[in-house]
Design a protein around this motif. Sequence first.
Motif, short mmCIF file in Angstrom:
data_model
loop_
_atom_site.label_atom_id
_atom_site.label_comp_id
_atom_site.label_asym_id
_atom_site.label_seq_id
_atom_site.Cartn_x
_atom_site.Cartn_y
_atom_site.Cartn_z
N PRO A 1 0.82 -1.22 0.00
CA PRO A 1 0.00 0.00 0.00
C PRO A 1 0.85 1.26 0.00
CG PRO A 1 0.17 -0.84 2.23
CD PRO A 1 0.94 -1.80 1.36
N VAL A 2 0.35 2.29 -0.69
CA VAL A 2 1.06 3.55 -0.74
C VAL A 2 0.04 4.68 -0.89
CG1 VAL A 2 1.35 3.53 -3.26
CG2 VAL A 2 2.97 4.79 -1.83
N ASP A 3 0.34 5.81 -0.29
CA ASP A 3 -0.46 7.01 -0.47
C ASP A 3 0.16 7.82 -1.60
OD1 ASP A 3 -1.76 9.43 -0.34
OD2 ASP A 3 -1.25 9.87 1.75
N PHE A 4 -0.65 8.25 -2.55
CA PHE A 4 -0.13 9.01 -3.68
C PHE A 4 0.69 10.22 -3.24
CE2 PHE A 4 -1.77 6.42 -6.83
CZ PHE A 4 -1.75 6.99 -8.08
N GLN A 5 0.30 10.83 -2.13
CA GLN A 5 1.01 12.01 -1.66
C GLN A 5 2.44 11.67 -1.25
OE1 GLN A 5 -1.17 14.76 0.77
NE2 GLN A 5 0.59 15.23 2.07
N HIS A 6 2.71 10.42 -0.99
CA HIS A 6 4.04 10.01 -0.56
C HIS A 6 4.88 9.44 -1.71
CE1 HIS A 6 2.17 9.47 3.70
NE2 HIS A 6 2.28 10.73 3.34
N ILE A 7 4.39 9.59 -2.94
CA ILE A 7 5.14 9.19 -4.11
C ILE A 7 6.00 10.38 -4.56
CG2 ILE A 7 5.02 8.44 -6.52
CD1 ILE A 7 2.35 7.12 -5.86
N GLY A 8 7.28 10.13 -4.81
CA GLY A 8 8.12 11.24 -5.20
C GLY A 8 9.44 10.83 -5.81
N ASN A 9 10.15 11.83 -6.36
CA ASN A 9 11.49 11.68 -6.90
C ASN A 9 11.59 10.63 -8.00
OD1 ASN A 9 12.53 13.69 -5.19
ND2 ASN A 9 12.86 12.21 -3.54
N LEU A 10 10.53 10.52 -8.81
CA LEU A 10 10.57 9.65 -9.98
C LEU A 10 11.18 10.43 -11.15
CD1 LEU A 10 7.09 7.93 -9.62
CD2 LEU A 10 9.30 7.21 -8.70
N SER A 11 11.60 9.73 -12.18
CA SER A 11 12.39 10.34 -13.25
C SER A 11 11.63 11.44 -13.99
CB SER A 11 12.86 9.27 -14.24
OG SER A 11 11.75 8.63 -14.85
N GLN A 12 10.31 11.36 -14.04
CA GLN A 12 9.53 12.36 -14.75
C GLN A 12 8.75 13.28 -13.80
OE1 GLN A 12 7.56 11.30 -18.33
NE2 GLN A 12 9.08 9.79 -18.91
N PHE A 13 9.16 13.29 -12.56
CA PHE A 13 8.55 14.19 -11.59
C PHE A 13 9.36 15.49 -11.55
CE2 PHE A 13 5.65 11.88 -8.37
CZ PHE A 13 5.04 11.17 -9.39
N GLU A 14 8.80 16.54 -12.12
CA GLU A 14 9.40 17.86 -12.09
C GLU A 14 8.33 18.89 -11.81
OE1 GLU A 14 11.72 18.97 -15.47
OE2 GLU A 14 12.48 16.92 -15.80
N PRO A 15 8.60 19.86 -10.95
CA PRO A 15 7.63 20.95 -10.76
C PRO A 15 7.35 21.65 -12.09
CG PRO A 15 9.29 20.99 -9.03
CD PRO A 15 9.76 19.98 -10.05
N ASP A 16 6.09 21.94 -12.33
CA ASP A 16 5.65 22.54 -13.58
C ASP A 16 5.88 24.05 -13.52
OD1 ASP A 16 4.21 23.44 -15.83
OD2 ASP A 16 2.85 21.73 -15.70
N THR A 17 6.85 24.53 -14.31
CA THR A 17 7.20 25.95 -14.27
C THR A 17 6.11 26.84 -14.86
OG1 THR A 17 8.39 25.71 -16.37
CG2 THR A 17 9.66 25.47 -14.32
N ASP A 18 5.15 26.26 -15.56
CA ASP A 18 4.05 27.04 -16.12
C ASP A 18 2.91 27.24 -15.14
OD1 ASP A 18 5.31 27.42 -18.55
OD2 ASP A 18 4.48 25.59 -19.43
N LEU A 19 3.04 26.68 -13.95
CA LEU A 19 2.00 26.80 -12.93
C LEU A 19 2.53 27.60 -11.75
CD1 LEU A 19 0.61 23.14 -13.00
CD2 LEU A 19 -0.42 25.17 -14.04
N THR A 20 1.70 28.46 -11.21
CA THR A 20 2.08 29.33 -10.09
C THR A 20 1.57 28.76 -8.77
OG1 THR A 20 0.07 30.67 -10.19
CG2 THR A 20 1.88 31.29 -11.66
#
Length: 364
Positions: A208-227
Motif C-alpha cells: 500500500p502507498v499514499d499518492f502524496q508520498h510518491i516522489g522523486n521519480l524520473s519524470q517528476f518535475e515541478p511545472d514551471t508554467d503553474l504558479t
Amino acid sequence: MSDIVKQTTDVHFIVAIHALTNPDRTPSVAIGTKNTDATTKSNIYDDLDSLSADYKENTGVYNQAAAMFEVNGFRGPIEVIAYPNVDSITPSGVQSQGTGHGGKVTATPTPGIVVGITQHLFDGFKYLVLDGATETEIEALSDFLYDNQRIMLVTQPNSITALQTLATHVAGYQNVKNRLGNTAAIVETAKDRYPAAQAVAYAAANLPVDFQHIGNLSQFEPDTDLTTDDYDTIAGLNATLVVNKAGDYMLLNGKALAGNYIDQFVHTQLVIDTLQTNLQKYLNRKNFPIYNDATIKEMTQTINAVSTSLLQKGVLYTAIVVNSVPRANVLNSDVAARKYNGFSLSAQIADDIDQINAKLDLTL
C-alpha cells in the motif's frame, strides 16, 4: 446512469463503506487508447520490446509505458486496451413511447471507451491511465467506473481549464452515499512528461502507498508554467501536481476528485477482491462442499487467512471480524437454494499520516 457489469462468481458481497474476463496473468496497471477501428483489442506486455511491436516509439502508449518501466521496482506487466473508435452499435438505455402514428424508440449509444473497458473490467489491474482520450470520453468512463466501483482512473489534465471541466463533472456525478470517488487528476502542462503513468506504476509496485508520498521519480518535475496560486486552485479541486517539498519532488496530495483519498478506494477494492477470490477458490477446490458447520468453519478460516495477509501488507488497520450463522439457524429455503447468507464481516481500512502539526515554544 451507466450500465452495471455483472461478474460471474458464486461469492457475493453487500458492501457498506463508513466516513473477470481474466487473462493468463494479472496486469499491474493498464493504459487505455483508441483503436483504429470499431473493435476492442487487448494485450499484456512484460517489457518495452514486446510492446513496441504494436505501439511505436512515437506513440503516447509507448511513451507512457516507457515512463512506467523507468520506475524502480516496477516490472509490469502492463495491459493496453485499445477501445473502439466509434460508439457501440448496440445501444443501451433503450426506451419506447407510443404515438398516434405508431411508436417512437430512443436510445443512448454506449461510448466506445466504455465498451472497451467493460470487456476488461475484471482483468485485475487497479489503476488505469489514458492515451489521447477526449473530455467526453473521460467523463463517460469516469461515470461508468464509478457506478461499478472498479479501478482508479488517474487522468493527466494539461491545463487548469481542463481540470476544472473534469472536476465539475465529477462533482455533479460522484456524490452517491457509500460510494468512493475513483477519478484522480495530476495536472501537467508539458506534453512530454507522464507523471500520472509513473505514479500508478509506483503505486502498483509498492502497495500500500499514499499518492502524496510518491516522489522523486524520473519524470517528476515541478511545472514551471503553474504558479502557487494555481497550486491553490488545483488543491481546492482535490487534484494534484508535482511540487517541491523540502527538496523532494512529490505529489501535492493523494486525493481523488470526489474528495476521498485514492488509497481508500484502491484498498477497499483490494479487500473485496481478495476475499472474493479466496472464497471462490475455496469453492473451486471442493467437489461437494457439504452444507454443515464444518464447511462454514473452513470458509471462516479462509476469511481469517485473508485478514492476516492484508494486515501484514498494511492494507487493514484491524483484523476482519467474522460473524457466521450456524447450520442449525439457516433457513431451509437457503439450504434448498444452496446459498449461504450467514457471513457478516467488518474491518477498518488502514490510514496513514500526511500532515504533522506540532506546538513549538521558544524562550529567549
